[in-house]
Design an enzyme around this catalytic site. Structure first.
Site, PDB file in Angstrom:
ATOM      1  N   GLY A   1       0.671  -1.151  -0.050  1.00  0.00           N
ATOM      2  CA  GLY A   1      -0.162   0.063  -0.005  1.00  0.00           C
ATOM      3  C   GLY A   1       0.899   1.147  -0.016  1.00  0.00           C
ATOM      4  N   HIS A   2       1.790   1.209   0.858  1.00  0.00           N
ATOM      5  CA  HIS A   2       2.991   2.365   0.965  1.00  0.00           C
ATOM      6  C   HIS A   2       3.486   2.487  -0.583  1.00  0.00           C
ATOM      7  CE1 HIS A   2       3.018   1.426   5.306  1.00  0.00           C
ATOM      8  NE2 HIS A   2       2.538   2.717   5.263  1.00  0.00           N
TER       9      HIS A   2
ATOM     10  N   GLN B   1       1.562   9.828  19.138  1.00  0.00           N
ATOM     11  CA  GLN B   1       0.031   9.448  18.561  1.00  0.00           C
ATOM     12  C   GLN B   1      -0.177   8.153  19.255  1.00  0.00           C
ATOM     13  OE1 GLN B   1       1.588   9.699  14.312  1.00  0.00           O
ATOM     14  NE2 GLN B   1       0.098   7.713  14.011  1.00  0.00           N
TER      15      GLN B   1
ATOM     16  N   GLY C   1      -2.949   7.591   2.628  1.00  0.00           N
ATOM     17  CA  GLY C   1      -4.009   6.808   2.577  1.00  0.00           C
ATOM     18  C   GLY C   1      -5.415   6.734   2.823  1.00  0.00           C
TER      19      GLY C   1
ATOM     20  N   GLN D   1      -8.054  10.235   9.590  1.00  0.00           N
ATOM     21  CA  GLN D   1      -6.653  10.890   9.542  1.00  0.00           C
ATOM     22  C   GLN D   1      -6.696  11.574   8.410  1.00  0.00           C
ATOM     23  OE1 GLN D   1      -2.759   9.250  10.575  1.00  0.00           O
ATOM     24  NE2 GLN D   1      -2.577   8.953   8.361  1.00  0.00           N
TER      25      GLN D   1
ATOM     26  N   SER E   1       0.361  -2.203   8.567  1.00  0.00           N
ATOM     27  CA  SER E   1       1.364  -2.555   9.321  1.00  0.00           C
ATOM     28  C   SER E   1       1.138  -3.487  10.432  1.00  0.00           C
ATOM     29  CB  SER E   1       2.372  -1.395   9.832  1.00  0.00           C
ATOM     30  OG  SER E   1       2.539  -0.505   8.423  1.00  0.00           O
TER      31      SER E   1
HETATM   32  O1  PAF Z   1      -0.340   6.976   8.953  1.00  0.00           O
HETATM   33  C1  PAF Z   1       0.702   7.041   9.330  1.00  0.00           C
HETATM   34  O2  PAF Z   1       1.506   6.186   9.075  1.00  0.00           O
HETATM   35  C2  PAF Z   1       0.767   8.020  10.653  1.00  0.00           C
HETATM   36  O3  PAF Z   1      -0.082   8.235  11.243  1.00  0.00           O
HETATM   37  C3  PAF Z   1       1.427   9.301  10.175  1.00  0.00           C
HETATM   38  C4  PAF Z   1       0.710  10.050   9.071  1.00  0.00           C
HETATM   39  C5  PAF Z   1       2.724   8.978   9.210  1.00  0.00           C
HETATM   40  C6  PAF Z   1       1.735  10.282  11.160  1.00  0.00           C
HETATM   41  O4  PAF Z   1       2.760   9.695  12.076  1.00  0.00           O
END
Ligand code: PAF
Length: 285
Positions: free
Chosen positions: A36-37, A61, A147, A153, A186
């Site tokens: 996906g990344h 977070q 994503g 988010q 992940s």
């Molecule tokens: O989606 C993520 O992997 C994280 O929440 C992000 C946007 C890199 C912030 O740490």
């Protein structure tokens, strides 16, 4: 591909690119990169002259008792994947480099960040907004790729950019799925074999809700949510946290579906806490 852990070098590389007339695409990640990344980086590399990836497991977070320590970290593998997908720069700072002194200033997000994921993970979106603001400040003007899998988010980041007038264009990247529908994450690495079999149940429940709206013409959101609950119950290892029908812009729950909606779902499967979502649209009767 240039790899740096120094914030000033990262900023300088991107600034140099812009001075040379090149556009910059940014994909912020926490590493443990998957296909996906890779798709997001490929898109950034296709649409921009320089694709930059950030890899940073952001402690702000994660709440107490969450998986900050256990979060998968393998920089060597991540760098290979980023390079193969077309990244030109990777920024992988230490916690010290990002938050050398414990921050006195953080970014708080009200309203939409207190619902759904925010309600289950208090402070999560403040942590995301703080790190994303720092990454945007270091990166400078760019197109940022996020994503759709983490739909809330994405909506929070769009609001962040709008409310703070940041020089960033946000692009949404479609969720990449396994053949059985499981959204790539992940955290799928935490699933045992039986749990892995049942984990796509979250997506199947979303599809059941989408079918109710789009094929059976159900407008009553409570009935759609009931349909999603019924579908999840077929997978006993999936412990549902919430299923909801919301407005795609502000994530407020809707009573009656008319026009575009977003279906959200979250649940635990063994040690993994998974989230997913799909778009659904009710045609006018
Ligand atoms: O989606 C993520 O992997 C994280 O929440 C992000 C946007 C890199 C912030 O740490």
């Amino acid at each position: 591909m240039i790899v740096t852990s120094q914030p000033s070098e990262f900023s300088e590389l991107l600034e140099q690119a812009r001075r040379a007339g090149r556009t910059v695409g940014l994909h912020p990640t926490m590493g443990a990169l998957h296909a996906g990344h890779a798709a997001n980086v490929r898109r950034a590399a296709l649409e921009c002259d320089l694709a930059a990836v950030t890899i940073f497991v952001n402690p702000l977070q994660f709440g107490p008792g969450e998986d900050f320590e256990a979060y998968p970290r393998d920089l060597g593998v991540d760098l290979e994947l980023a390079e193969a997908a077309g990244a030109g720069v990777v920024f992988c700072p230490s916690t010290e480099a990002m938050y050398g002194r414990s921050p006195l200033v953080t970014v708080g997000v009200k309203g939409l960040a207190e619902r759904w994921e925010g309600a289950r993970r208090p402070g999560h979106f403040d942590g995301v907004a703080t790190v994303v603001t720092k990454l945007f400040a270091l990166a400078g003007p760019c197109t940022a790729y996020f994503g759709e899998k983490d739909y809330q988010q994405l909506v929070v980041v769009r609001r962040l950019v709008e409310d703070l007038s940041l020089p960033v264009r946000v692009e949404a990247c479609p969720t990449v799925r396994e053949a059985d529908g499981l959204a790539l994450s992940s955290r799928n690495r935490y699933l045992g074999p039986e749990e892995r079999e049942e984990a796509p149940g979250l997506y199947w429940a979303l599809l059941a809700g989408k079918r109710a709206i789009e094929e059976q013409g159900v407008a009553d959101a409570a009935l759609v949510v009931e349909e999603m609950h019924r579908a999840v119950r077929r997978q006993p290892l999936v412990e549902l946290e919430y299923a909801a029908v919301v407005s795609p812009e502000d994530l407020e729950p809707v009573d009656e579906v008319s026009g575009p909606a977003r279906l959200l779902i979250a649940g635990r499967v063994g040690l993994a806490r998974l989230i997913d979502n799909v778009a659904a649209e009710k045609e006018d009767a």
